[in-house]
Design an enzyme around this catalytic site. Structure first.
Site, PDB file in Angstrom:
ATOM      1  N   THR A   7       0.831  -1.195   0.000  1.00  0.00           N
ATOM      2  CA  THR A   7       0.000   0.000   0.000  1.00  0.00           C
ATOM      3  C   THR A   7       0.867   1.247   0.000  1.00  0.00           C
ATOM      4  OG1 THR A   7      -1.905   1.082   1.038  1.00  0.00           O
ATOM      5  CG2 THR A   7      -0.239   0.156   2.523  1.00  0.00           C
ATOM      6  N   CYS A   8       0.285   2.326  -0.487  1.00  0.00           N
ATOM      7  CA  CYS A   8       0.909   3.658  -0.438  1.00  0.00           C
ATOM      8  C   CYS A   8      -0.234   4.651  -0.246  1.00  0.00           C
ATOM      9  CB  CYS A   8       1.727   3.925  -1.706  1.00  0.00           C
ATOM     10  SG  CYS A   8       0.753   3.959  -3.222  1.00  0.00           S
ATOM     11  N   ARG A   9      -0.108   5.859  -0.745  1.00  0.00           N
ATOM     12  CA  ARG A   9      -1.178   6.838  -0.581  1.00  0.00           C
ATOM     13  C   ARG A   9      -2.396   6.476  -1.425  1.00  0.00           C
ATOM     14  NH1 ARG A   9      -3.034  11.539  -2.981  1.00  0.00           N
ATOM     15  NH2 ARG A   9      -3.918  13.031  -1.514  1.00  0.00           N
ATOM     16  N   GLY A  64      -2.080   4.040  -4.431  1.00  0.00           N
ATOM     17  CA  GLY A  64      -1.954   2.773  -5.143  1.00  0.00           C
ATOM     18  C   GLY A  64      -0.893   2.715  -6.224  1.00  0.00           C
ATOM     19  N   MET A 110      -3.938   3.941   0.956  1.00  0.00           N
ATOM     20  CA  MET A 110      -4.412   4.332   2.285  1.00  0.00           C
ATOM     21  C   MET A 110      -5.575   5.313   2.204  1.00  0.00           C
ATOM     22  SD  MET A 110      -2.828   2.320   4.172  1.00  0.00           S
ATOM     23  CE  MET A 110      -3.633   2.865   5.664  1.00  0.00           C
TER      24      MET A 110
END
Length: 110
Positions: A62-64, A66, A90
């Site tokens: 995951t990141c901010r 995708g 996220m």
């Protein structure tokens, strides 16, 4: 290589089993807010930390939003890991009101 995309709610359910959540954002993003069960390895540091990741469990990246996590998942998949990407990152996790915490106590997505 095709990487599976899973929703935040699906990821949350998988974390009850053997899956792990790998956050590849930068430390300042992590400090602003993250899933309490996640581990942080910023994307740029990932190649140097492969030995820290299990090869026998699903790794949900995951990141901010995708994008970075899809790059991380692709890299991990090419290196023999079982991976999936958290669709929407996220931002989706936060929007679904899943467990979220921050180092300051005021969790946000930046």
């Amino acid at each position: 290589m095709s990487i599976s995309e899973i929703s935040a709610s699906e990821a949350f359910e998988l974390l009850d089993g053997d899956a792990i959540l790998l956050d590849v954002r930068e430390e300042n993003e992590w400090e602003a807010g993250h899933a309490p069960m996640a581990s942080l390895i910023p994307l740029a540091e990932l190649p140097d930390q492969l030995d820290e990741l299990p090869r026998d469990r699903l790794i949900i990246c995951t990141c901010r939003s995708g994008g970075r996590s899809l790059r991380a998942a692709t890299f991990l998949g090419e290196n023999g890991f079982d991976v999936a990407n958290l669709s929407g990152g996220m931002m989706a996790w936060f929007a679904e009101d899943l467990p979220f915490e921050s180092d300051s106590g005021d969790a946000t997505i930046e």
